[in-house]
Scaffold this motif. Structure first.
Motif, PDB file in Angstrom:
ATOM      1  N   GLU A 174       0.818  -1.211   0.000  1.00  0.00           N
ATOM      2  CA  GLU A 174       0.000   0.000   0.000  1.00  0.00           C
ATOM      3  C   GLU A 174       0.849   1.257   0.000  1.00  0.00           C
ATOM      4  O   GLU A 174       0.513   2.244  -0.676  1.00  0.00           O
ATOM      5  CB  GLU A 174      -0.940  -0.025   1.202  1.00  0.00           C
ATOM      6  CG  GLU A 174      -2.027  -1.093   1.096  1.00  0.00           C
ATOM      7  CD  GLU A 174      -2.728  -1.386   2.408  1.00  0.00           C
ATOM      8  OE1 GLU A 174      -3.846  -1.946   2.364  1.00  0.00           O
ATOM      9  OE2 GLU A 174      -2.155  -1.070   3.484  1.00  0.00           O
ATOM     10  N   VAL A 175       1.965   1.237   0.704  1.00  0.00           N
ATOM     11  CA  VAL A 175       2.873   2.385   0.678  1.00  0.00           C
ATOM     12  C   VAL A 175       3.469   2.533  -0.719  1.00  0.00           C
ATOM     13  O   VAL A 175       3.596   3.642  -1.254  1.00  0.00           O
ATOM     14  CB  VAL A 175       3.977   2.234   1.738  1.00  0.00           C
ATOM     15  CG1 VAL A 175       5.051   3.314   1.565  1.00  0.00           C
ATOM     16  CG2 VAL A 175       3.386   2.306   3.146  1.00  0.00           C
ATOM     17  N   SER A 176       3.822   1.412  -1.335  1.00  0.00           N
ATOM     18  CA  SER A 176       4.352   1.451  -2.700  1.00  0.00           C
ATOM     19  C   SER A 176       3.364   2.092  -3.657  1.00  0.00           C
ATOM     20  O   SER A 176       3.735   2.918  -4.505  1.00  0.00           O
ATOM     21  CB  SER A 176       4.682   0.031  -3.173  1.00  0.00           C
ATOM     22  OG  SER A 176       5.019   0.012  -4.539  1.00  0.00           O
ATOM     23  N   ALA A 177       2.094   1.734  -3.527  1.00  0.00           N
ATOM     24  CA  ALA A 177       1.069   2.317  -4.407  1.00  0.00           C
ATOM     25  C   ALA A 177       0.986   3.827  -4.221  1.00  0.00           C
ATOM     26  O   ALA A 177       0.809   4.581  -5.194  1.00  0.00           O
ATOM     27  CB  ALA A 177      -0.284   1.670  -4.124  1.00  0.00           C
ATOM     28  N   ALA A 178       1.127   4.293  -2.983  1.00  0.00           N
ATOM     29  CA  ALA A 178       1.085   5.733  -2.722  1.00  0.00           C
ATOM     30  C   ALA A 178       2.319   6.435  -3.278  1.00  0.00           C
ATOM     31  O   ALA A 178       2.243   7.585  -3.733  1.00  0.00           O
ATOM     32  CB  ALA A 178       0.972   5.978  -1.221  1.00  0.00           C
ATOM     33  N   LEU A 179       3.453   5.763  -3.254  1.00  0.00           N
ATOM     34  CA  LEU A 179       4.700   6.366  -3.737  1.00  0.00           C
ATOM     35  C   LEU A 179       4.821   6.323  -5.252  1.00  0.00           C
ATOM     36  O   LEU A 179       5.247   7.294  -5.887  1.00  0.00           O
ATOM     37  CB  LEU A 179       5.908   5.648  -3.130  1.00  0.00           C
ATOM     38  CG  LEU A 179       6.121   5.726  -1.626  1.00  0.00           C
ATOM     39  CD1 LEU A 179       7.307   4.856  -1.217  1.00  0.00           C
ATOM     40  CD2 LEU A 179       6.347   7.162  -1.178  1.00  0.00           C
TER      41      LEU A 179
END
Length: 349
Positions: free
Chosen positions: A280-285
């Motif tokens: 989920e952090v990857s998707a935001a980044l």
């Protein structure tokens, strides 16, 4: 010293292979074990009247197939010595299995990152499509450690262990005045340059976390490697991809600052979401990802979350992480360098 550029459609752009042909003949890296790339390396050597059989030594910056894939084939034709850092040796001599083909390691890693099942399947299908024979023929290797000196191609190469991108990634420092047909970038006063593999690239920031899931504390290790490059203050760096880097210390400090900015962004994401997995952090980044980046994105996010967890800024909540310190001193989480006040890595990619 001659640079031979090889095609690379699987990873990040053309690969640089360096030919040292002084008293003996050596290659720094070899390119990926794909037929078209093999022919490019054969042709590149032929331009200088050489073949695989003429190579006395292959010096590898790290185990990745686009750097080490053809080492076994070169060795098979001329019995070249193949040098690799001890931490990467098993992935070059075939005694270890890479993530690309290890189903158990894939499942364990992707679950830890919170990767949805459909995306796991998508990434595994990509591996299956590109990794058949990608790592090439295993080679008999000679291992080295940090600080060892390898005599190759008539040049003394000092091994510099620069982990992060892989466990054993190493650069090689040398005196450019000892290299035939090489003009030091800074003229007669230049005293030290380095081959840096993927530890230092001129455009992209090397992936940390997904590129080698064996590395514990990958981001911390890579930050220390960058600080070491800054401290050595090389006159030039010769990377594994693209062009020569004429200000290696500045480039290393810029990448280090980039990771400070990215860490702040990860903290913002967790502040907005309450808790989040690496996926989920990857998707935001990074947004939606394709091909090898489906591995690299969450791996990079995980390396930052792991770094923050080690510092007590976040804590695990199952496969997710939640923020426990919303205003940490991010600068204190990274090594300092003399160039920190004159670089800006906020827009680095």
């Amino acid at each position: 010293m001659k640079r031979i550029q090889l095609g690379n459609t699987v990873f990040e752009g053309e690969n640089d292979v360096y030919l040292l042909d002084g008293e003996t003949t050596a290659l720094v890296d070899t390119g990926v074990a794909l037929p078209g790339v093999r022919e490019e390396l054969v042709g590149g050597l032929a331009d200088y009247g050489l073949s695989f059989a003429d190579v006395d030594a292959v010096v590898l910056t790290h185990w990745h197939p686009d750097h080490a894939g053809l080492a076994g084939e070169v060795q098979a034709e001329g019995d070249a010595d193949v040098y690799v850092h001890e931490a990467d040796a098993g992935l070059v001599d075939g005694t270890e299995t890479p993530l690309f083909t290890d189903r158990d390691l894939q499942h364990e890693t992707f679950e830890r990152w919170g990767m949805p099942a459909a995306d796991q399947k998508r990434l595994i299908n990509f591996f299956d499509a590109v990794s058949v024979d990608l790592s090439g023929r295993p080679a008999d290797v000679t291992t080295f450690a940090d600080g060892d000196v390898i005599e190759a191609g008539g040049v003394a190469l000092e091994a510099l262990h620069l982990p992060g991108h892989t466990a054993g990634l190493s650069g090689f420092a040398f005196d450019p005045r000892t290299v035939p047909e090489h003009n030091p970038v800074a003229g007669a006063d230049a005293t030290e340059e380095a081959f840096t593999g993927d530890a230092l690239l001129p455009k992209y920031t090397p992936n940390v976390g997904g590129a080698d899931v064996r590395v514990d504390g990958a981001l911390a290790a890579y930050a220390e490697s960058l600080a070491r490059i800054v401290a050595r203050d090389f006159d030039a760096a010769h990377p594994g991809h693209r062009r020569q880097i004429d200000e290696p210390s500045r480039r290393a400090a810029t990448i280090l600052d980039h990771h400070r900015h990215r860490t702040r962004r990860v903290i913002e994401v967790l502040g907005e979401s309450g808790s989040a997995t690496a996926w989920e952090v990857s998707a935001a980044l990074f947004g939606s990802l394709e091909d090898i980046h489906v591995l690299h994105g969450p791996g990079e996010a995980f390396s930052h979350l792991d770094h923050l967890a080690e510092a007590g800024v976040v804590e695990p909540d199952g496969t997710a992480y939640r923020l426990v310190d919303s205003d940490p001193d991010v600068d204190a989480l990274f090594p300092t360098t003399p160039l920190d006040d004159v670089v800006d890595g906020s827009d680095n990619a």
